[in-house]
Design a protein around this motif. Structure first.
Motif, short mmCIF file in Angstrom:
data_model
loop_
_atom_site.label_atom_id
_atom_site.label_comp_id
_atom_site.label_asym_id
_atom_site.label_seq_id
_atom_site.Cartn_x
_atom_site.Cartn_y
_atom_site.Cartn_z
N PRO A 79 0.81 -1.22 0.00
CA PRO A 79 0.00 0.00 0.00
C PRO A 79 0.85 1.27 0.00
O PRO A 79 1.96 1.29 0.54
N HIS A 80 0.31 2.32 -0.59
CA HIS A 80 1.06 3.55 -0.83
C HIS A 80 1.69 4.13 0.43
O HIS A 80 2.82 4.64 0.40
N ASN A 81 0.98 4.07 1.55
CA ASN A 81 1.49 4.71 2.77
C ASN A 81 2.66 3.97 3.39
O ASN A 81 3.29 4.47 4.33
N TRP A 167 -10.72 -1.12 -0.04
CA TRP A 167 -9.36 -1.06 0.48
C TRP A 167 -8.70 0.25 0.09
O TRP A 167 -9.24 1.32 0.32
N TRP A 168 -7.50 0.23 -0.52
CA TRP A 168 -6.77 1.47 -0.76
C TRP A 168 -7.45 2.37 -1.78
O TRP A 168 -7.24 3.58 -1.79
N SER A 171 -9.61 4.47 0.66
CA SER A 171 -9.06 4.97 1.91
C SER A 171 -7.97 6.01 1.66
O SER A 171 -6.92 5.69 1.08
N ILE A 174 -4.54 5.29 3.45
CA ILE A 174 -3.70 4.27 2.82
C ILE A 174 -3.18 4.73 1.47
O ILE A 174 -1.99 4.60 1.15
N SER A 175 -4.06 5.31 0.67
CA SER A 175 -3.72 5.62 -0.73
C SER A 175 -3.09 6.99 -0.92
O SER A 175 -2.39 7.22 -1.90
N ASN A 215 -11.60 8.66 0.41
CA ASN A 215 -11.01 9.24 -0.80
C ASN A 215 -11.96 10.26 -1.41
O ASN A 215 -13.18 10.15 -1.26
#
Length: 345
Positions: A79-81, A167-168, A171, A174-175, A215
């Motif tokens: 995930p990005h974070n 999910w991401w 969110s 997270i994203s 998001n």
């Protein structure tokens, strides 16, 4: 390092999303890099990696993977974070690093990674494989043949009317936000087609419909270059009416790409006073070129195509778009570099 001494690669994150762990491993092997290890926090996914590649070692702890002395390169598919802290761990461990896009969420973190890789003499790159999309290669070819002239305006769009995915994709924590998905590709496309330094960014954000996710619903980024060229990038999950994904205006011609997956685009130009509108077949995509360049860079010292300084510019625009929207005004771009500086890195 010479090709006679094989590079050994690993991945962190063998999760099930799009089966990207297997994808990256296969691309490594196809470019002449041995795939020797995988790490995933989920034991089931680690076991899946072992089933897909029986000869590799698998781990469920990042530190254990990075402690292995016979791993040269690690690709992060998480995930990005998590990108920034994992990349820092990898570089500190003395290994080269590839990050799935986006590079990270904050431009400050991107800059720290650029500096760390430089200080340690290690390769850092981001998986902007979309630079080898057929439509993009075709536009670059048209530019090189001077059929478009100087690009002074670009419009880029992706969207529709549908609830964001799970999910991401829904969110923000997270994203980083909806702009950090396909927006990362779009900004990389833009910076590869419009040369020169970005002067300012003006962002607009809407949260109007999908209140059960964090998001954004709709984002627009207006990007002004010092040359006077301008771009408008729009990402939306509340757009009832769509439009062409790519529209490019140049001093000699224009291009419209209705869908970046299409096999052709439309070129508008003028020849001997005659206005022309013609379909241009897209060149064949070549996504394998990304890992081939990584291998060529590490084995033979070839120029790295996707440089970390370029990926930092992408993150700076993504983040500044949101900061500008919150501030309600144009903002300058942090860590921006001139074209000459970019060519020198």
């Amino acid at each position: 390092m010479t090709a006679s001494v094989k590079l050994r690669g690993a991945v962190i994150g063998y999760g099930g999303a799009f089966n990207m762990g297997k994808h990256h491993a296969s691309k490594m092997m196809g470019s002449g890099i041995d795939f020797v290890a995988a790490c995933d926090l989920d034991p089931a996914r680690a076991e899946q990696a072992k089933q897909d590649f029986p000869d590799i070692r698998v781990f469920t702890n990042v530190s254990e993977l990075l402690a292995q002395p016979d791993i040269d390169l690690v690709t992060v598919i998480t995930p990005h974070n998590t990108h920034a802290p994992l990349a820092e761990q990898i570089l500190v461990s003395g290994k080269h690093c590839i990050l799935e896009k986006p590079m990270c969420i904050r431009a400050e973190d991107a800059d720290k990674l650029v500096q760390l890789a430089s200080q340690r003499g290690l390769m850092l790159s981001v998986f902007h494989n979309r630079r080898w999309d057929g439509w993009y290669l075709t536009v670059k070819d048209l530019v090189n043949r001077d059929l478009i002239g100087d690009i002074f305006h670009m419009e880029m769009y992706m969207g529709g009317y549908s609830q964001p995915g799970t999910w991401w994709r829904s969110s923000k924590e997270i994203s980083g936000g909806m702009f950090y998905d396909w927006g990362a590709h779009y900004i990389d496309y833009l910076l590869g087609l419009v040369p020169g330094k970005v002067q300012s960014v003006r962002g607009y954000i809407h949260n109007r419909v999908w209140h059960d996710v964090t998001n954004e619903d709709h984002i627009e980024s207006h990007i002004q270059f010092e040359s006077g060229a301008a771009a408008h990038v729009e990402m939306s999950s509340i757009a009832r009416a769509g439009k062409a994904m790519i529209r490019i205006l140049g001093t000699k011609g224009a291009v419209v790409v209705n869908n970046i997956g299409d096999s052709q685009m439309t070129l508008y130009s003028e020849v001997n006073g005659l206005k022309i509108e013609t379909s241009v077949p897209c060149l064949k995509e070549n996504h394998d070129a990304y890992y081939h360049n990584i291998a060529d860079h590490l084995y033979n010292g070839a120029e790295l195509i996707v440089k970390p300084e370029e990926a930092r510019r992408v993150i700076a625009i993504l983040e500044t778009t949101e900061l500008s929207a919150l501030a309600g005004k144009e903002l300058e771009l942090p860590y921006e570099i001139s074209l000459q500086e970019e060519q020198a890195v």
